[in-house]
Write an enzyme that holds these catalytic residues in place. Structure first.
Site, PDB file in Angstrom:
ATOM      1  N   ASP A 290      -7.263  21.510  -9.814  1.00  0.00           N
ATOM      2  CA  ASP A 290      -6.083  20.997 -10.525  1.00  0.00           C
ATOM      3  C   ASP A 290      -6.554  20.386 -11.837  1.00  0.00           C
ATOM      4  O   ASP A 290      -6.993  19.246 -11.897  1.00  0.00           O
ATOM      5  CB  ASP A 290      -5.358  19.956  -9.674  1.00  0.00           C
ATOM      6  CG  ASP A 290      -4.043  19.533 -10.326  1.00  0.00           C
ATOM      7  OD1 ASP A 290      -3.918  19.735 -11.557  1.00  0.00           O
ATOM      8  OD2 ASP A 290      -3.165  19.018  -9.629  1.00  0.00           O
TER       9      ASP A 290
ATOM     10  N   HIS B 231      -4.803  13.715 -15.442  1.00  0.00           N
ATOM     11  CA  HIS B 231      -5.694  13.007 -14.525  1.00  0.00           C
ATOM     12  C   HIS B 231      -7.051  12.661 -15.132  1.00  0.00           C
ATOM     13  O   HIS B 231      -7.916  12.151 -14.453  1.00  0.00           O
ATOM     14  CB  HIS B 231      -5.900  13.860 -13.260  1.00  0.00           C
ATOM     15  CG  HIS B 231      -4.605  14.253 -12.611  1.00  0.00           C
ATOM     16  ND1 HIS B 231      -3.765  13.348 -12.028  1.00  0.00           N
ATOM     17  CD2 HIS B 231      -3.979  15.459 -12.495  1.00  0.00           C
ATOM     18  CE1 HIS B 231      -2.695  13.967 -11.557  1.00  0.00           C
ATOM     19  NE2 HIS B 231      -2.800  15.249 -11.831  1.00  0.00           N
TER      20      HIS B 231
ATOM     21  N   ILE C  20      -3.936   9.130 -14.036  1.00  0.00           N
ATOM     22  CA  ILE C  20      -3.616   8.823 -12.637  1.00  0.00           C
ATOM     23  C   ILE C  20      -4.356   9.792 -11.703  1.00  0.00           C
ATOM     24  O   ILE C  20      -4.764  10.872 -12.107  1.00  0.00           O
ATOM     25  CB  ILE C  20      -2.099   8.879 -12.365  1.00  0.00           C
ATOM     26  CG1 ILE C  20      -1.525  10.268 -12.675  1.00  0.00           C
ATOM     27  CG2 ILE C  20      -1.366   7.822 -13.143  1.00  0.00           C
ATOM     28  CD1 ILE C  20      -0.094  10.464 -12.193  1.00  0.00           C
TER      29      ILE C  20
ATOM     30  N   GLY D 137      -1.964  13.316  -6.576  1.00  0.00           N
ATOM     31  CA  GLY D 137      -1.309  12.963  -5.309  1.00  0.00           C
ATOM     32  C   GLY D 137      -2.042  13.599  -4.138  1.00  0.00           C
ATOM     33  O   GLY D 137      -2.239  12.989  -3.090  1.00  0.00           O
TER      34      GLY D 137
ATOM     35  N   GLN E  67      13.569 -15.385  23.253  1.00  0.00           N
ATOM     36  CA  GLN E  67      13.556 -16.600  24.082  1.00  0.00           C
ATOM     37  C   GLN E  67      14.223 -16.352  25.432  1.00  0.00           C
ATOM     38  O   GLN E  67      13.910 -16.994  26.423  1.00  0.00           O
ATOM     39  CB  GLN E  67      14.281 -17.724  23.347  1.00  0.00           C
ATOM     40  CG  GLN E  67      13.459 -18.222  22.171  1.00  0.00           C
ATOM     41  CD  GLN E  67      14.112 -19.363  21.452  1.00  0.00           C
ATOM     42  OE1 GLN E  67      15.239 -19.731  21.761  1.00  0.00           O
ATOM     43  NE2 GLN E  67      13.409 -19.911  20.479  1.00  0.00           N
TER      44      GLN E  67
END
Ligand code: NAI
Length: 736
Positions: A509, A514, A529, A532, A724
């Site tokens: 990719d 990126h 970034i 994913g 309770q």
């Protein structure tokens, strides 16, 4: 009633305020408490002559009504002088309404240099000079409101007004930039295109229409835009006759007409012309970033080979709203060959490290149990999405700059061989209309020799191309699954390296998003970034390590939804829940609440020894089973009484080691109550998580449930107060 909009203490400069629209603004501001500088050169409509009379008359009118005003007779080209008048008289300048204007209408061919220059000097240069003179004062006081006056002639063009329309649209450009530069200093700049009866329009509009177009029907918009409580900035409005409308740009989906390493031709433009000009599906870009962002997306698509221009034969007929042709379309088969090198590169790309001896088998081809990570199978199948083939699907006309990887499903039928050549067949499984965008499902079947080895489903989200009236769901979708409502059974973390994306991209990719900081900035990110699918690889590894001891033969399937971007260097935290052979998980950035992969799961192949304890198997070994059965028996006799007292449904997760070994539900809400094995049929009010051993201590009275809660041995979710009431149930009905 809301309080009236006041301008007390504000100093307003209105240029060309001796008549027409400017006068109406000046009077309206003064009436609401502002101190007004009434600027007007007092010439004729063509810009000839000058007189102090025009400004004086308006100043006098304001003062007569009890308002504060001074006159300024300078041309707007002397902006400094006009602003000085404001500062000398009132000590500050808060609002500038650039309104002065003249006309020199001529057909284009007859427009002289002088006609052109004069119009530009008064409208465009004049607004620049006045505004620049006021700008620093506004910045210092951290407050300013500016109006630019454009015109429908500028926006749409008008016969005989080439000079005027050019200058008027220039003002919109000026305003748009001032809005951006002024924002941080609380200086707002907006543009209006008014329509009003004045000496400028009296010769071109009939009298009765002029009567209905009073300047007073424009002034209220100007006042609102200039009020301190108005947040509007950088906008354009048409206004007149009591009506106000806002304008913005609209853009077609367009078409990419170029392919990597191929020349761009006018023929390709012609072939795609209908698509380029098709306003059926539009977006409304609002910034230079929106504009360059799109280009960047296009560049990256072209760069990665993800574009194929429309063939002339179907170019004219393709639109984003006609997907029928696309659904079921079979893409050309493709091959992915790999050796240990590619498999190791992928493993390093998704964070495998020799630090953990158990991971060595993914990065050392000499290991006796060398294995490809199961998620490597996505990389082998992604060519169909990364290459240009998608662009060639008939009926699939997508703006590739708006494409996001939404979800991913992978199913492996047997482990990937250590080297191999896979043949993949991809087809468009379905196209869904999600309103804000469309979802394109691409199914890819990959074969090793003749055997089907894996199946991938790529969910591609195309922003802004929804609303075409298509179906919203499909039985073809591999659905995500909500995570259980309890603390995770296991959490693993891994810090991605700063070079993680640089490494991962070597697996195929190549999107510069990126790796290239400038590219990432233009696309709206602080820095490049992580892919994913890289995060996906990290998370899948965590599940495999935690629940299958890195045994790749136990990996059956994975489904994830990509929720947020990750930056290289961040620490990924995979939270996991075991429910039988399904491991639910979500991935977060450690130290933040940001979920980057949501509603995900891995399905494992059950081990042959059935050591996997699920809610339906092996629970005979649990001591708690007897207790729950006994509670069920007793409820048959006295259930109705307890239901009245408790009125709640409790779901129990009984753990053994780190796993949930059994689920039980005690329903004390419906009918006469019952206890049954398994999760609540409806929803549980309280979910209690406790180990089999602690559960027994509680029912035997050796462990107080409240103490168990505070010491963390008993965890409760949902309506904790209800727990309770448990004491009563357990005390009275759980006696063996
Ligand atoms: P107007 O002619 O009544 O007012 C313009 C004023 O500007 C005049 O009083 C004039 O003396 C003054 N002026 C001209 N040159 C000047 C200079 N160099 N320095 C200082 N003052 C100067 O015209 P109207 O209709 O009130 O127009 C106001 C603004 O609205 C203009 O910018 C015009 O282009 C714009 N506009 C008006 C429309 C309408 O329907 N009235 C339509 C579209 C735009």
């Amino acid at each position: 009633m809301a309080s009236p909009l006041r301008f007390d203490g504000r100093v307003v400069l209105v240029t060309g305020a001796g008549g027409g629209l400017g006068r109406a603004y000046a009077l309206a501001f003064a009436e609401r408490g502002a101190s007004v500088v009434v600027n007007d050169i007092g010439g004729d409509v063509k810009g000839d002559g000058k007189s102090s009379l025009a400004a004086d008359k308006v100043v006098e009118e304001i003062r007569r009504k009890g308002g504060k005003a001074v006159a300024s007779y300078d041309t707007v080209e002397a902006g400094e002088k006009i602003v000085k008048t404001a500062l000398d008289a009132f000590g500050r300048i808060d609002i500038v309404v650039n309104n002065a204007g003249i006309l020199r209408d001529r057909s284009f061919a007859r427009t002289s240099d002088e006609d052109w220059d004069l119009i530009h000097r008064v409208h465009l240069r004049g607004s620049f000079q006045v505004t620049r003179a006021a700008w620093d004062h506004m910045k210092k006081q951290n407050y300013g409101r500016i109006i630019m006056t454009s015109s429908a002639s500028g926006i749409y063009g008008n016969f005989g007004q080439a000079n005027y329309s050019a200058a008027k649209l220039g003002l919109l450009g000026l305003s748009n930039t001032l809005a951006i530069e002024g924002r941080k200093s609380n200086i707002h700049c907006n543009t209006i295109a008014p329509a009003a009866g004045s000496r400028m329009t009296e010769t071109v509009l009939p009298e009765d229409i002029l009567e209905g177009l009073k300047p007073d029907y424009v002034a209220p918009l100007v006042l609102w835009l200039c009020h301190e409580s108005c947040d509007e900035n950088g906008s354009l409005f048409e206004v007149g006759a009591g009506w106000i409308g806002k304008l913005r740009w609209q853009r077609t989906v367009g078409a990419i007409v170029r392919q990597r390493n191929q020349p761009m031709t006018p023929e390709a433009v012609r072939a795609n012309w209908a698509k380029i000009c098709d306003f059926d599906n539009t977006s409304t870009p609002q910034s230079v970033q929106d504009s360059t962002g799109s280009m960047i997306g296009v560049l990256s698509k072209i760069d990665s080979g993800g574009v194929s221009t429309n063939r002339t034969s179907h170019a004219a007929s393709t639109t984003t709203s006609v997907f029928d042709e696309a659904i079921g379309y079979q893409l050309p088969p493709f091959y992915s060959a790999y050796t240990e090198l590619e498999a190791i590169m992928y493993a390093l790309g998704v964070g495998v490290s020799v630090k953990d001896p158990k991971d060595l088998k993914f990065v050392y081809e000499g290991s006796s149990d060398f294995s490809c990570l199961p998620t490597f199978a996505v990389v082998l199948a992604q060519k169909s999405v990364m290459s240009g083939d998608l662009g060639a699907v008939p009926g699939l006309s997508i703006n590739l700059s708006k494409v996001l990887h939404g979800e991913q499903y992978l199913e492996l039928y047997k482990p990937l061989p250590r080297t191999g050549k896979l043949r993949s067949e991809a087809r468009v499984a379905d196209v869904l209309d999600k309103g804000s965008g469309s979802v394109i499902l691409i199914d890819v079947y990959s074969y090793y020799e003749k055997e089907l080895i894996c199946y991938n489903q790529f969910s591609i989200f195309v922003v802004g191309s929804g609303g075409f009236g298509g179906k919203q769901s499909s039985d073809k979708v591999k659905e995500t699954a909500a995570i259980p409502n309890r603390p995770p059974d296991a959490v693993l973390t891994d810090t991605s390296s700063h070079d993680q994306a640089a490494l991962y991209r070597l697996s195929g990719d190549w999107n510069p998003l990126h790796i290239d900081p400038d590219f990432a900035n233009l696309a709206g990110f602080d820095k490049p970034i992580l892919h994913g699918l890289c995060t996906f690889g990290f998370s899948a590894r965590h599940v495999l390590k935690q629940f299958a001891d890195n045994d790749v033969s136990r990996f059956k399937a994975i489904k994830v939804r990509f929720a947020k971007p990750v930056y290289p260097g961040q620490t990924l935290q995979t939270e996991m829940w075991k429910e039988g052979n399904r491991i639910h998980f979500q991935t977060k950035i450690q130290g933040s609440r940001d979920i980057v992969i949501s509603n995900a799961y891995v399905d494992l192949v059950p081990t042959s020894g059935a050591s996997d304890v699920s809610t339906t198997s092996e629970d005979g070994e649990l001591q708690s089973t007897l207790v729950f059965k006994e509670i069920g028996r007793r409820l048959k006799d006295v259930g109705h009484k307890v239901v009245k007292k408790v009125n709640a449904v409790f779901e129990w997760h009984i753990t053994k080691g780190r796993n949930v070994a059994a689920k039980w539900t005690i329903d004390l809400k419906s009918g006469s109550g019952e206890a049954y094995q398994g999760p609540a049929r409806g929803s549980a009010d309280t979910t209690i998580i406790i180990s089999d051993e602690d559960f027994m201590e509680v029912v035997q009275g050796k462990l107080d449930p409240q103490k168990a809660f505070f010491s963390g041995r008993l965890k409760a979710r949902g309506n904790i107060m209800l727990s309770q009431k448990l004491q009563m149930i357990l005390k009275d009905y759980a006696k063996l």
